[in-house]
Design a protein around this motif. Structure first.
Motif, mmCIF file in Angstrom:
data_model
loop_
_atom_site.group_PDB
_atom_site.id
_atom_site.type_symbol
_atom_site.label_atom_id
_atom_site.label_comp_id
_atom_site.label_asym_id
_atom_site.label_seq_id
_atom_site.Cartn_x
_atom_site.Cartn_y
_atom_site.Cartn_z
ATOM 1 N N THR A 1 0.714 -1.149 -0.021
ATOM 2 C CA THR A 1 -0.130 0.176 -0.054
ATOM 3 C C THR A 1 1.134 1.257 0.122
ATOM 4 O OG1 THR A 1 -1.673 -1.083 1.248
ATOM 5 C CG2 THR A 1 -1.963 1.446 1.313
ATOM 6 N N ARG A 2 0.531 2.338 -0.696
ATOM 7 C CA ARG A 2 0.930 3.571 -1.019
ATOM 8 C C ARG A 2 2.474 3.302 -0.975
ATOM 9 N NH1 ARG A 2 -3.391 3.866 2.055
ATOM 10 N NH2 ARG A 2 -2.351 3.852 4.237
ATOM 11 N N LEU A 3 3.201 2.841 -1.780
ATOM 12 C CA LEU A 3 4.952 2.867 -1.863
ATOM 13 C C LEU A 3 5.335 3.592 -3.020
ATOM 14 C CD1 LEU A 3 4.857 -1.056 -1.604
ATOM 15 C CD2 LEU A 3 5.366 0.577 0.160
ATOM 16 N N SER A 4 5.360 4.934 -2.652
ATOM 17 C CA SER A 4 5.592 6.138 -3.497
ATOM 18 C C SER A 4 6.776 5.950 -4.322
ATOM 19 C CB SER A 4 5.525 7.370 -2.731
ATOM 20 O OG SER A 4 6.751 7.390 -1.701
ATOM 21 N N ASN A 5 7.575 5.098 -3.726
ATOM 22 C CA ASN A 5 9.171 4.972 -4.791
ATOM 23 C C ASN A 5 9.065 3.860 -5.692
ATOM 24 O OD1 ASN A 5 11.270 6.270 -5.498
ATOM 25 N ND2 ASN A 5 12.737 4.994 -3.927
ATOM 26 N N VAL A 6 7.851 3.190 -5.712
ATOM 27 C CA VAL A 6 7.687 1.838 -6.582
ATOM 28 C C VAL A 6 7.192 2.620 -8.124
ATOM 29 C CG1 VAL A 6 6.187 -0.045 -7.174
ATOM 30 C CG2 VAL A 6 7.341 0.351 -5.023
#
Length: 177
Positions: free
Chosen positions: A138-143
């Motif tokens: 959930t919400r892994l902004s750097n992926v």
């Protein structure tokens, strides 16, 4: 304080991997649940005493904790760890998941939420954890390439349920009181 959060090989030898990992996690603001225990402990003063090997970590929960990738060395020797939940742990980086290989025989579930340093490369390490049954992301902004990561994980872990849901609510520890 940072010296308390670094991996201490001598301490592991003295008290065993489960106790040493518990001390590290609790000092960093995380919590653990031992095998055959119903609840988590998060207070350092409530760590059970007893012989090395008497208590085994089955679940790790770190929400807004100051755990670092270096500390994941404490996973080595944990023979009963089934579940890891990491949320808003800003110092957890891709290399953390390379160290999860140490628990690949027992780890069944991993939840990763709001980890700002985790990229596609970090998630690719999960493909080597062949006993995983559940991955929640959930919400892994750097992926950057979610579809490619999901395809890799589904191909390498066909028996695993993999969910990437950015609508997942924050942990109860993070909700305003």
């Amino acid at each position: 304080m940072s010296f308390l959060l670094r991996y201490d090989r001598k301490r592991v030898r003295e008290i065993g991997p489960d106790r040493a990992c518990t001390e590290w996690l609790l000092r960093c603001g995380g919590s653990v649940r031992f095998k055959h225990w119903g609840s988590f402990i998060s207070n350092y003063n409530t760590i059970p005493t007893g012989a090395s090997g008497q208590f085994h970590i089955e679940e790790i929960r770190a929400v807004n904790a100051c755990i670092t990738s270096e500390g994941f060395a404490y996973l080595d020797g944990l023979s009963h760890l089934k579940k890891i939940h990491l949320e808003k742990c800003d110092q957890v980086a891709d290399s953390s998941f390379a160290r999860c290989n140490k628990v690949k025989e027992t780890l069944e579930s991993i939840t990763l939420i709001d980890l700002i340093q985790i990229s596609d490369n970090g998630l690719a390490y999960l493909a080597g954890l062949k006993n995983l049954k559940q991955i929640d992301l959930t919400r892994l902004s750097n992926v950057k390439n979610r579809e490619a990561v999901m395809k890799l994980l589904k191909n390498e872990l066909p028996q695993c349920t993999i969910i990437y849901n950015d609508e997942h609510p924050p942990a109860f520890e993070l909700k305003e009181k």
